[in-house]
Design a protein around this motif. Structure first.
Motif, mmCIF file in Angstrom:
data_model
loop_
_atom_site.group_PDB
_atom_site.id
_atom_site.type_symbol
_atom_site.label_atom_id
_atom_site.label_comp_id
_atom_site.label_asym_id
_atom_site.label_seq_id
_atom_site.Cartn_x
_atom_site.Cartn_y
_atom_site.Cartn_z
ATOM 1 N N VAL A 97 162.793 122.513 79.396
ATOM 2 C CA VAL A 97 161.690 123.128 80.130
ATOM 3 C C VAL A 97 160.353 122.794 79.464
ATOM 4 O O VAL A 97 159.383 122.413 80.114
ATOM 5 N N TYR A 98 160.330 122.907 78.132
ATOM 6 C CA TYR A 98 159.071 122.615 77.443
ATOM 7 C C TYR A 98 158.770 121.125 77.421
ATOM 8 O O TYR A 98 157.602 120.719 77.394
ATOM 9 N N ASP A 99 159.807 120.288 77.440
ATOM 10 C CA ASP A 99 159.560 118.848 77.561
ATOM 11 C C ASP A 99 158.856 118.533 78.873
ATOM 12 O O ASP A 99 157.966 117.681 78.926
ATOM 13 N N MET A 131 155.139 129.829 78.294
ATOM 14 C CA MET A 131 155.183 129.025 79.510
ATOM 15 C C MET A 131 154.194 129.554 80.535
ATOM 16 O O MET A 131 153.456 128.796 81.151
ATOM 17 N N TYR A 153 144.842 119.194 83.295
ATOM 18 C CA TYR A 153 145.330 117.834 83.538
ATOM 19 C C TYR A 153 145.540 117.531 85.010
ATOM 20 O O TYR A 153 146.217 116.580 85.352
ATOM 21 N N ILE A 186 159.506 122.925 69.663
ATOM 22 C CA ILE A 186 160.292 123.305 70.852
ATOM 23 C C ILE A 186 161.777 123.369 70.560
ATOM 24 O O ILE A 186 162.522 124.004 71.294
ATOM 25 N N ILE A 216 157.626 110.276 80.642
ATOM 26 C CA ILE A 216 158.248 111.552 80.363
ATOM 27 C C ILE A 216 158.060 111.851 78.882
ATOM 28 O O ILE A 216 158.124 110.948 78.043
ATOM 29 N N TYR A 217 157.767 113.114 78.560
ATOM 30 C CA TYR A 217 157.651 113.468 77.157
ATOM 31 C C TYR A 217 159.057 113.697 76.582
ATOM 32 O O TYR A 217 159.895 114.350 77.201
ATOM 33 N N GLY A 218 159.300 113.145 75.404
ATOM 34 C CA GLY A 218 160.546 113.445 74.691
ATOM 35 C C GLY A 218 161.792 112.961 75.404
ATOM 36 O O GLY A 218 162.751 113.716 75.560
ATOM 37 N N MET A 264 153.422 116.939 81.376
ATOM 38 C CA MET A 264 152.185 117.058 82.155
ATOM 39 C C MET A 264 150.959 116.907 81.273
ATOM 40 O O MET A 264 149.886 116.510 81.742
ATOM 41 N N VAL A 265 151.109 117.249 79.981
ATOM 42 C CA VAL A 265 149.961 117.165 79.075
ATOM 43 C C VAL A 265 149.575 115.696 78.930
ATOM 44 O O VAL A 265 150.408 114.853 78.602
ATOM 45 N N GLY A 266 148.319 115.398 79.175
ATOM 46 C CA GLY A 266 147.872 114.013 79.100
ATOM 47 C C GLY A 266 148.117 113.244 80.375
ATOM 48 O O GLY A 266 147.920 112.043 80.424
ATOM 49 N N GLY A 267 148.539 113.932 81.406
ATOM 50 C CA GLY A 267 148.773 113.247 82.668
ATOM 51 C C GLY A 267 147.645 113.489 83.648
ATOM 52 O O GLY A 267 146.591 114.039 83.306
ATOM 53 N N GLU A 322 154.199 110.043 74.555
ATOM 54 C CA GLU A 322 155.531 110.521 74.886
ATOM 55 C C GLU A 322 156.214 111.284 73.772
ATOM 56 O O GLU A 322 157.326 111.771 73.951
ATOM 57 N N PHE A 323 155.595 111.411 72.625
ATOM 58 C CA PHE A 323 156.329 112.090 71.569
ATOM 59 C C PHE A 323 155.405 112.569 70.477
ATOM 60 O O PHE A 323 154.354 111.988 70.213
ATOM 61 N N LEU A 361 156.936 120.556 80.525
ATOM 62 C CA LEU A 361 155.557 121.033 80.418
ATOM 63 C C LEU A 361 154.712 120.008 79.655
ATOM 64 O O LEU A 361 153.605 119.654 80.054
ATOM 65 N N LEU A 362 155.298 119.509 78.547
ATOM 66 C CA LEU A 362 154.540 118.558 77.725
ATOM 67 C C LEU A 362 154.362 117.222 78.438
ATOM 68 O O LEU A 362 153.417 116.486 78.143
ATOM 69 N N THR A 401 142.137 114.409 78.873
ATOM 70 C CA THR A 401 142.165 112.961 78.657
ATOM 71 C C THR A 401 143.474 112.398 79.192
ATOM 72 O O THR A 401 144.544 112.944 78.921
ATOM 73 N N TYR A 402 143.367 111.314 79.903
ATOM 74 C CA TYR A 402 144.570 110.694 80.472
ATOM 75 C C TYR A 402 145.216 109.803 79.421
ATOM 76 O O TYR A 402 144.612 108.852 78.943
ATOM 77 N N ARG A 403 146.439 110.128 79.041
ATOM 78 C CA ARG A 403 147.163 109.328 78.042
ATOM 79 C C ARG A 403 148.530 108.979 78.608
ATOM 80 O O ARG A 403 149.527 109.627 78.302
ATOM 81 N N VAL A 442 147.586 123.915 81.481
ATOM 82 C CA VAL A 442 147.893 122.481 81.574
ATOM 83 C C VAL A 442 147.618 121.979 82.979
ATOM 84 O O VAL A 442 147.011 120.926 83.177
#
Lengths: 339, 210, 709
Positions: free
Chosen positions: C376-378, A80, A91, A113, C323-325, C383-386, A104-105, C380-381, A98-100, A87
């Motif tokens: 917590v990791y969800d 973390m 981002y 995780i 939201i991721y996941g 934010m990835v791609g945001g 979501e999964f 973080l993820l 890249t903006y995506r 991150v």
């Protein structure tokens, strides 16, 4: 006992913490110097009252377990601390990522995780189980332990030595190297008994008996105290644990027996009003079975005795309720039976 | 909509009133949840009793020495019959909308319920005067009085509620809110039966048997 | 006349000022000062209300209201007022510990005991609980497209019971003493034998009132979520905040009952000589520990889950991304809720159970760490791609991720009986739970205030002051509590008004510095609100969507009308408003309007609250006539209410149409702002979705923030 050894003690404490963990897991190479640096930066701190400098196997086990768990937890913490800044930088609005907006999964990440924490909990849980069994305060640490009966009072501790026939107030004298079995009860509210450098805490409760087994492998004076708030004198409710060599202990007992004061039911009753004890008191003798009578005064049905210390019929306290000392009842007055 | 659909069990306000079924759903569901929370309270009291009736006897009497199984059995019958009577009151409400019928059945329910509370108070009186078993005597008795007392308090408040509902039936008649209140009172009343069956089995039968 | 018959056990010496007169000392002066502040604060409020002529609006528009939005605002107002008291108490305690070595300091041991007891009790029951309850009240019905909660009056009654509890605890500042038994009030210390007097009774009745209020709240919210979702809002389309609200509600339904039972038993022990938790006569305090933590552990999750919901909303919105996941987060939340009932024993590993029992509960505790870690990791993820915008709320979130995970680590440490034996009852434990509750719950609520404030009041909060406040709060927290971990490991016990170990001093000084920073952060937050109110014209965002929001609450005007939704929305996906904006279907006029029924205001709830307050006060002081009278009055109000028939009023379709069409026209006419202008006065609440904007051009880096003024 304010520690005056300064920074070197701090360093020893922390490095000890790490060293304890090192044999069990491969320590990340960067962790050691980093924490050593931190240790140097810390102001002088003494651990005379702390498990950071253990003086017996139980406290040492607890310290090393602390280290093991901390190190294992880094597996989820470090990612973390590494990933979040990356991150955030990548981002951030205007960053290169890249903006995506509809992503979501991802099954791989999902497995990671959930999988890593599960695996980690398996490892942590195994370590926990083993340490909990080994460090069980009820587990005797060897044959022929020295039994000391501890009565928590407001705001002091009474120690009874059935084998030696002496008693003390706010002073726990122990021989080095011999297993110790402390049997605890309370003559008042619930308290929590601890000698950090020797072993962790256990509650002392009226009408019940708990147990704490420990072993000291260093001589010296160690602070012990109550950690459960019990009124105005709580802050100062501490006592000295004096660990001495076996010979010195014999000598100490012999000296104790020469003292004037003895502890009978009436003298015990005088200890009950809340007060802080400034100087330890040593009693040359005490009414046999006093400990069980104290328990019985709260829970007559649960009075049992360990061999040889059954309640004394005809003793002049209201506590003196005769109760058969059977092994079943001995089990009954441990808290576990009441859970 | 077929008749059987309209008469689905549980939340029928009447045979031909699909609109008020919808109104019923939320309040009755809410009341079920309230009952669940209430049952958690009873569960906690049962658990406390379970611990205290073994370890909390101290120098007080044991369960078998103070309980009167006959009285408890009669109380059980009173409460069960009162529930039975309430069932008839609800049937009168649903199918006949008959004020007189509902009020008479409610009266019978109330009388049986009041008799239950009266008998329980008598039990307490006997325990305190003849067995020297007031709640202050031991942890076991404290837990006993709290468990049965909480139940008796529920029954008593049910009786007060019932009296108010009788007034509302008499004055307002069978408006949807009144019907919904009666249905909730019925649920409440039946739940108290369930709890009492637990008390009868667990406190009285086990207590005397042990 | 018989004094005791009328006034129970109150004597003139019961008033806090008597202590100052009889036995002047700094400690007494502080107590009297606090009492004076309470009295003067109440007086000032009365005068202000009178001078401004606000009594009528207060009664008519607020106290008697059953609108979930107003109820929510009042909950949060209670939380902030009580927070002010409890945070000052915390600072006083730190100052005392710092200034006292070997008996110095300025507080008496007894005063210190009352401070840590009120601090804990208030923070949990009258800050954290009202804060989350208020937030759930306001936001959840809007997110599920409902016009109110299922039982609006019950909702108002919950609020008034909580307020009654808060008032009782404030009264204890002036009349009598509070308990010194801590927020957990362990007997036998809190029994009548060891704590005679009114202190513990204040604790019992204040907490009982709050506890009953929370049970009713949980029931109400659970039914609302199950039964009042708008068409198409299936469970798995609900926003995550609503999911966490559901889990918290379920926990409230199950977990508050053990607390109520425990407080009633303690009361019976104290008032009627029962023997539940006494020493001797068959009483056993271990039962109390079990009952209390059977409530107490789920309580931790009751508090943290809504905050988790806030974090999910904040991170998705300010990353302009889904939201991721989502599913994973839902299951994780449910796992946490269920597991929270299986770990209560870890609060007393030291009570002498067998090693096996301890190990099982220790491992169960660690298992909760799995779904928490996943969450917590969800985030973080997510934010990835945001495209992350560092708004105040987002800063709180980033701070949360980093500090909460450290708190999780110490939590796992504490889950080990062997470690717990050493650090139980020490400042290590204190540091741990503050580490979870402050960055997790409290900052979560602060972030929620930053996030939803424009929705509630129609204007944004001043962003610069918000960040300033954050930059005091976040480092303040680290300084105030991380030294406590170390102090705890060195053996410093909790609830201790002085130590004799000089080695503690530097660490206590750091903690004191942190406490000062936290106070500064709070002062800045109050300033932020005041400044924002004064600049509300520049900060106005009446069009409802200042942050490019995703759930239904952003599709309606700010502040929302009494009926929330002119026409109940039809939902076809997650993030319904965001999808509508993307598809260009947002702000469309509905085909037709209907009359809307809204509940009328009623005096029922405030009257019940008033009498409940009197009832509790009577019980504390053994004023039996007051107890009986107020108890009868409470139920008289309830019964009287059951005869009321005219409880709803109709808003005609024409009124709804006029208001809604005006809003929609304004929204359609507004130019809309990109995220670059989010923090400028151009932002009137009409957002150009980032996803649309992003496809057409590049983005300037760094959003301008209005200067501090």
């Amino acid at each position: 006992m304010p520690g005056s050894q300064g920074g070197s003690v701090t360093l020893r404490g922390i490095v000890g913490l790490l060293a304890a963990a090192v044999p069990k897991i491969a320590l990340p190479k960067i962790a050691l110097p980093a924490i050593a640096l931190l240790a140097i930066a810390l102001p002088g701190a003494g651990f005379a009252g702390s498990f950071l400098e253990p003086a017996g196997p139980i406290a040492a086990g607890q310290l090393s377990h602390f280290g093991v768990i901390s190190m294992l937890m880094l597996i989820v913490i470090v990612p973390m601390f590494v990933a979040l800044p990356i991150v955030l930088y990548r981002y951030r609005r205007g960053g290169k990522g890249t903006y995506r907006p509809d992503w979501e999964f991802n099954w791989g990440l999902e497995l990671l995780i959930w999988g890593v924490p599960v695996a980690l909990v398996v490892a942590l849980g195994t370590a926990l189980w083993r340490q909990t069994i080994v460090g069980d305060p009820y587990r005797a640490l060897g044959p022929d332990p020295l039994v000391v009966e501890v009565v928590a009072l407001d705001w002091k501790f009474l120690f009874l030595y059935p084998e030696q026939g002496v008693a003390t107030l706010d002073l726990l004298a122990l021989p080095e190297g011999r297993p110790i079995t402390l049997k605890l009860t309370s003559g008042t509210v619930m308290q929590s008994f601890i000698i950090p450098r020797l072993a962790g805490q256990i509650y002392a409760m009226a009408g019940m008996q708990t147990q704490l087994n420990l072993l000291a492998d260093e001589t010296g004076d160690f602070t012990g105290r109550n950690t459960q708030y019990n009124g105005l004198g709580f802050a100062t409710q501490s006592f000295t644990t004096r660990v001495m060599s076996a010979d010195d202990f014999e000598g100490w007992v012999a000296t104790a027996k020469t003292q004037q004061a003895g502890l009978d039911a009436a003298a015990y009753a005088r200890l009950l009003p809340p007060a802080v004890v400034n100087e330890p008191v040593i009693y040359a003798r005490f009414t046999p079975g006093l400990f069980d009578q104290i328990i019985a005064s709260f829970a007559p049905g649960m009075a049992g005795g360990h061999a040889g210390h059954g309640p004394q019929a005809g003793a002049d306290t209201p506590a003196a309720i005769t109760a058969p000392a059977t092994s079943h009842q001995q089990h009954d007055h441990t808290p576990e039976a009441a859970q | 909509m077929s008749l059987s659909e309209r008469l689905h069990p549980g939340i029928n306000l009447a045979g031909t009133d699909p609109e008020s079924h919808e109104a019923a759903e939320e309040v009755l569901f809410g009341f079920w949840i309230f009952l669940m929370s209430d049952l958690v309270l009873f569960a906690v009291l049962f658990a406390t009793y379970a611990a205290m009736s073994v370890q909390g006897i101290a120098e007080g009497p044991r369960p078998a020495e103070v309980f009167d199984l006959t009285a408890a059995f009669v109380e059980t019958l009173l409460l069960l019959f009162s529930s039975f009577a309430f069932g008839f009151a609800m049937l009168e409400m649903k199918y006949r909308e008959n004020r007189r019928g509902v009020l008479l059945w409610l009266l019978l329910t109330g009388v049986l319920g009041a008799a239950f509370v009266g008998m329980e108070l008598h039990d307490y009186y006997v325990m305190i005067t003849q067995h020297a078993a007031p709640p202050q005597a031991s942890g076991f008795l404290s837990a006993y009085y709290l468990l049965t007392g909480t139940h008796a308090l529920h029954v008593s408040s049910g009786l007060v509620w019932m009296a108010i509902m009788a007034v509302q039936v008499a004055v307002v008649g069978f408006s949807t809110p009144v019907k919904l209140r009666l249905m909730r009172l019925a649920l409440f009343w039946h739940m108290l039966d369930v709890v009492w069956i637990g008390i009868f089995t667990f406190v009285y039968l086990f207590g005397v048997a042990s | 006349m018989n004094w005791e018959l009328i006034f129970g056990q109150i004597k003139w010496t019961s008033f806090v000022f008597a202590g100052m007169i009889e036995n002047p000392s700094l400690s007494e002066a502080i107590a009297s000062g606090a009492g004076s502040i309470a009295v003067l604060g109440a007086l000032a409020t009365v005068i202000l209300l009178t001078v401004k002529g606000w009594w009528v609006p207060l009664w008519r528009d607020w106290l008697t209201s059953v609108d979930h939005k107003k109820v929510g605002i009042m909950y949060i107002a209670i939380a902030l007022v009580m927070f002010a008291r409890a945070v000052i108490e915390a600072a006083l305690m730190r100052a005392q510990q710092l200034s006292a070595t070997d008996g110095g300091g300025f507080l008496s041991a007894d005063h210190f005991g009352q401070l840590f007891s009120t601090h804990g009790t208030i923070m949990i029951f009258f800050v954290a609980m009202p804060f989350i309850t208020g937030l759930m009240n306001y936001v959840m019905p809007l997110q599920i497209g409902a016009r109110d909660v299922s039982f609006p009056l019950l909702n108002a009654i919950s609020l008034m019971l909580t307020m009654a509890g808060a008032i009782v605890i404030m009264v204890s500042l002036v009349v009598g003493q509070f308990s010194t038994g801590g927020w957990s009030a362990y007997p036998p210390f809190t029994g009548i034998e060891f704590s005679p007097g009114e202190g513990v009774d204040y604790w019992i009745w204040a907490v009982s009132l709050g506890s009953i209020g929370s049970t009713l709240t949980g029931l109400n919210f659970a039914v609302t979520i199950y039964k009042k979702r708008c068409p198409g809002m299936t469970l798995f389309r609900m926003p995550l905040f609503t999911w966490t609200t559901l889990c918290t509600s379920i926990l409230m339904i199950f977990a508050m009952a053990p607390l109520t039972a425990a407080t009633v038993m303690l009361a019976l022990d104290r008032y009627a000589g029962f023997h539940f938790f006494t020493n001797g006569d068959g009483g056993n305090m271990m039962n109390y520990a079990n009952l209390f933590w059977l409530f107490g552990h789920p309580e931790v999750y009751i508090l943290i889950l809504p905050a988790f919901g806030v974090w999910s909303e904040v991170v998705a919105t300010f990353s302009s991304k889904r939201i991721y996941g989502y599913t994973s987060l839902v299951y994780a939340t449910m796992c946490i809720a269920v597991l929270s009932f299986a770990v209560w024993l870890h609060h007393f590993f030291t009570m002498g159970q067998s090693a096996n029992v301890n190990a099982i509960f220790g491992i169960a505790t660690m298992i909760i760490g799995v779904p928490t870690g996943v969450k917590v990791y969800d985030w973080l993820l997510t934010m990835v791609g945001g495209r992350i915008r560092f708004s105040t709320a987002m800063l709180y979130h980033i701070n949360f991720l980093l500090t909460f995970i450290l708190g999780g680590m110490t939590g796992v440490l504490l889950a080990n009986p062997g470690v717990d034996f050493q650090v139980h009852n020490t400042l290590f434990l204190v540091a741990h739970f503050h580490n979870m509750i402050i960055p997790g719950v409290l900052f979560g609520m602060f972030a929620a205030v930053q996030f939803w404030f424009p929705k509630v009041f129609g204007f944004r909060l001043h962003e610069g002051l918000g960040r300033a406040s954050f930059w005091c709060f976040a480092p303040g927290f680290l300084l105030a509590f991380f030294p406590l971990y170390w102090l705890g490991m060195m053996g410093a016990t909790r609830r201790t008004y002085m130590w004799s170990n000089p080695d503690y001093l530097p660490w206590l000084a750091l903690a004191m510095l942190g406490a000062v920073l936290i106070l500064a952060g709070f002062a800045l937050m109050v300033t932020q609100i005041v400044v924002s109110v004064r600049q509300r014209a520049q900060l106005a965002a009446p069009l409802g969507d200042p942050w490019d929001g995703r759930a239904l609450e952003w599709s309606i005007p700010s502040p929302p009308p009494a009926w929330n939704f002119a026409v109940l929305p039809q939902v076809t996906s997650q993030d319904p408003f965001y999808e509508a904006k993307k598809a260009g279907t947002a702000y469309r006029s509905p085909a037709s309007y209907e009359d809307i029924e809204v509940p009328r205001n009623t005096a029922t709830a405030p009257l019940i609250g008033l009498f409940a307050c009197a009832w509790a006060f009577g019980l504390v002081w053994h004023i039996w006539w007051l107890v009986i009278v107020s108890f009868v009055l409470i139920w008289a109000v309830v019964i009287a209410r059951s005869f009321a028939t005219d409880t709803e009023e109709t808003v005609p379709a024409a009124t709804v149409k006029a208001a809604n069409e005006a809003f929609l026209a304004a929204a359609r006419a507004a130019p809309g702002v990109t995220r670059d202008q989010e923090m400028t006065s151009a932002n009137r609440g009409r957002a150009i979705p980032e996803a649309l904007e992003g496809r057409s051009g590049t983005i300037a880096s760094g959003a301008p923030v209005e200067a501090l003024s």
